[in-house]
Design an enzyme around this catalytic site. Structure first.
Site, PDB file in Angstrom:
ATOM      1  N   HIS A  56      49.697  35.933  31.972  1.00 40.78           N
ATOM      2  CA  HIS A  56      48.939  37.201  31.776  1.00 40.78           C
ATOM      3  C   HIS A  56      49.742  38.504  31.906  1.00 40.78           C
ATOM      4  O   HIS A  56      50.524  38.399  32.909  1.00 40.78           O
ATOM      5  CB  HIS A  56      47.665  37.362  32.597  1.00 40.78           C
ATOM      6  CG  HIS A  56      46.600  38.155  32.225  1.00 40.78           C
ATOM      7  ND1 HIS A  56      45.677  37.939  31.504  1.00 40.78           N
ATOM      8  CD2 HIS A  56      46.409  39.487  32.453  1.00 40.78           C
ATOM      9  CE1 HIS A  56      44.870  39.166  31.061  1.00 40.78           C
ATOM     10  NE2 HIS A  56      45.335  40.036  31.849  1.00 40.78           N
ATOM     11  N   ASP A 102      33.724  42.023  35.330  1.00 44.84           N
ATOM     12  CA  ASP A 102      35.000  42.667  34.839  1.00 44.84           C
ATOM     13  C   ASP A 102      34.641  43.635  33.457  1.00 44.84           C
ATOM     14  O   ASP A 102      35.223  44.654  33.142  1.00 44.84           O
ATOM     15  CB  ASP A 102      36.164  41.849  34.823  1.00 44.84           C
ATOM     16  CG  ASP A 102      37.540  42.528  34.001  1.00 44.84           C
ATOM     17  OD1 ASP A 102      37.794  43.403  34.931  1.00 44.84           O
ATOM     18  OD2 ASP A 102      37.842  42.151  33.221  1.00 44.84           O
ATOM     19  N   ARG A 156      36.380  51.646  33.322  1.00 45.96           N
ATOM     20  CA  ARG A 156      37.750  52.394  33.837  1.00 45.96           C
ATOM     21  C   ARG A 156      38.867  52.973  32.417  1.00 45.96           C
ATOM     22  O   ARG A 156      39.206  54.006  32.713  1.00 45.96           O
ATOM     23  CB  ARG A 156      38.600  50.921  34.460  1.00 45.96           C
ATOM     24  CG  ARG A 156      38.198  50.712  35.591  1.00 45.96           C
ATOM     25  CD  ARG A 156      38.773  49.407  36.107  1.00 45.96           C
ATOM     26  NE  ARG A 156      40.267  49.453  36.091  1.00 45.96           N
ATOM     27  CZ  ARG A 156      40.961  48.332  35.732  1.00 45.96           C
ATOM     28  NH1 ARG A 156      40.693  47.316  35.394  1.00 45.96           N
ATOM     29  NH2 ARG A 156      42.393  48.320  35.683  1.00 45.96           N
ATOM     30  N   SER A 209      40.794  42.782  38.377  1.00 42.20           N
ATOM     31  CA  SER A 209      40.299  42.324  37.113  1.00 42.20           C
ATOM     32  C   SER A 209      40.902  41.336  36.312  1.00 42.20           C
ATOM     33  O   SER A 209      40.070  40.178  35.819  1.00 42.20           O
ATOM     34  CB  SER A 209      40.577  43.657  36.140  1.00 42.20           C
ATOM     35  OG  SER A 209      40.655  43.468  34.666  1.00 42.20           O
ATOM     36  N   LYS A 245      39.381  37.115  36.493  1.00 39.55           N
ATOM     37  CA  LYS A 245      39.326  36.357  34.960  1.00 39.55           C
ATOM     38  C   LYS A 245      39.879  34.864  35.019  1.00 39.55           C
ATOM     39  O   LYS A 245      39.588  33.762  34.766  1.00 39.55           O
ATOM     40  CB  LYS A 245      39.630  36.937  33.893  1.00 39.55           C
ATOM     41  CG  LYS A 245      38.683  38.253  33.498  1.00 39.55           C
ATOM     42  CD  LYS A 245      39.418  38.932  32.586  1.00 39.55           C
ATOM     43  CE  LYS A 245      40.309  39.863  32.958  1.00 39.55           C
ATOM     44  NZ  LYS A 245      40.417  41.226  32.287  1.00 39.55           N
TER      45      LYS A 245
HETATM   46  N1  URA Z   1      44.784  43.393  32.195  1.00 33.71           N
HETATM   47  C1  URA Z   1      43.511  43.012  32.561  1.00 33.71           C
HETATM   48  O1  URA Z   1      42.888  42.237  32.534  1.00 33.71           O
HETATM   49  N2  URA Z   1      43.019  44.034  33.439  1.00 33.71           N
HETATM   50  C2  URA Z   1      43.465  45.167  33.829  1.00 33.71           C
HETATM   51  O2  URA Z   1      42.956  46.300  34.692  1.00 33.71           O
HETATM   52  C3  URA Z   1      44.861  45.469  33.214  1.00 33.71           C
HETATM   53  C4  URA Z   1      45.457  44.488  32.587  1.00 33.71           C
END
Ligand code: URA
Length: 432
Positions: A82, A161, A168, A183, A187
């Protein structure tokens, strides 16, 4: 417990209890807490930060707000990656097929564009037919059959989220360490992956502008992951200029396909191979980074990664002919060069403003419900350290409107040509 008291406590710098954080997350998901109170809470958190304990509680409450995927029916060590978000960062798209071509399952859950940054899901949707929203059962089946899938957080993964992320984006509370960490990790924990490499971006095009802040974010992310027993590490990579040459949805898919054919710019290729090598090592296939890199390179030279990409596209309803015919994706009406006004060396390319320019062309969202124009964006011809003569094209603007004077002004203001340039470092450090 009243939400206004929780906001007040955070606004005054207090440390929230587990129950207070749970009340906030429950109220967001049920809809009992209105958006204006959630927004106020997010702004208070942005300014007052959270302790490690609060960050973990927020992550866990968000993670438990929905389903926890059970990937145990998929054989092997499942590895995901990620990114914290950047400009021109299409890394996941070629990376997943490279790693999957080595027989390592890659169940990848990605996001949409946020602020000036692009999102993997938006880019993939530039491919005609590609479905990013598939059921959990189909997601698991696809990883079993094809070895990879890149999808959005399915139906009920961390629903807290989904709401917080969208708010946000429009309340300017994205670049907050506790909010980014919760966040991403809510996930990732819910998605059930065994191992995770996080690419924390640093610099003008990243949410974290300084190496110190990026390091703190990387430590927070890795700390939360390890706290729940996940094999987790981070690299901190540079985002002081766009990654690769392409910015914009269809343009970035084309550059990802080029990478899988061995024809992409050196920076994005190097980053993908580095991240891929860490994923291979985490999968247990080898403990040598050099060997892992060779294995990743091999999937490009023997064409197996490109085939894997086509398999994934087809499995998710997309038109796999995109591999040889990227022109089936939406194409911009106008291609407008931006000539250099003076000769010299490119010394600065403000990545965030390149992202803003692409967004203003229609490639990103200014409001949460904006429709995207997949065709538009920017192709860089010159990057930091490149020599230019006056009149050389610095980049090409891909646009569906003829007059792009506003975009040209923005781009000129954010590309600097000097006598010399400080070289940029692509990968700064790793955090374990
Ligand atoms: N990626 C995400 O999933 N959340 C964030 O807040 C920033 C990047």
């Amino acid at each position: 417990m009243r939400m206004v008291d929780i906001i007040d406590k955070k606004r005054n710098g207090g440390e929230l209890t587990k129950e207070e954080i749970q009340t906030f997350v429950d109220g967001v998901v049920s809809g009992e807490i209105p958006d204006y109170q959630t927004s106020a809470f997010l702004m208070a958190t942005y300014f007052k930060d959270m302790t490690d304990a609060e960050r973990s509680e927020l992550t866990m409450a968000m993670m438990k707000s929905g389903d926890h995927l059970d990937l145990s029916s998929i054989d092997g060590i499942k590895v995901d990656k990620h990114s914290t978000g950047g400009v021109g960062d299409k890394t996941s798209i070629p990376l997943a097929p490279i790693v999957a071509a080595l027989g390592i399952p890659v169940p990848m859950i990605s996001g949409r564009g946020l602020g000036h940054t692009g999102g993997t899901l938006d880019k993939l949707e530039a491919i005609p037919g590609y479905q990013v929203e598939i059921s959990e059962a189909d997601f698991i089946k696809q990883v079993q059959n094809e070895g990879l899938a890149i999808v959005g957080a399915t139906g009920n993964i961390a629903p807290a989220d989904k709401k917080i992320y969208a708010l946000r984006d429009v309340t300017d509370t994205v670049d907050s360490i506790p909010l980014i960490a919760s966040s991403i990790m809510s996930k990732k924990i819910a998605s059930g992956t065994d191992a995770l490499v996080i690419d924390v971006k640093t610099g003008s095009g990243a949410f974290m502008k300084t190496l110190d802040d990026s390091r703190e974010l990387a430590k927070a992310l890795v700390g939360i992951g390890k706290g729940v027993g996940m094999n987790c590490m981070a690299i901190i990579s540079d985002m002081n200029q766009p990654l690769g040459n392409a910015i914009g949805n269809a343009l970035e898919i084309k550059e990802s396909i080029d990478l899988l054919k061995g024809e992409a710019p050196a920076d994005i290729t190097d980053l993908v191979l580095t991240l891929g090598s860490y994923m291979v090592v985490m999968s247990g296939k080898t403990d040598s980074m050099a060997e892992a890199r060779k294995m990743c390179e091999g999937t490009i030279t023997d064409g197996s990664a490109l085939k894997k990409f086509g398999d994934m596209v087809a499995a998710q309803g997309g038109d796999r002919s995109v591999v040889d015919h990227p022109e089936i994706m939406p194409q911009a009406k106008y291609k407008i060069p931006l000539p250099a006004k003076t000769a010299g060396v490119v010394s600065r390319v403000e990545a965030d403003e390149m992202g803003v320019a692409s967004m203003l062309l229609g490639g990103g969202r200014q409001k949460a419900d904006d429709k995207l124009d997949y065709a538009v964006g920017i192709m860089m011809s010159k990057k930091v350290g490149d020599k230019v003569a006056a009149g050389d094209s610095l980049l090409t603007i891909y646009s569906d409107r003829e007059n792009v004077d506003d975009i040209k002004d923005l781009l000129y203001a954010n590309i600097e040509i000097s006598d010399s340039a400080e070289p940029l470092t692509l990968i700064h450090e790793t955090v374990r």
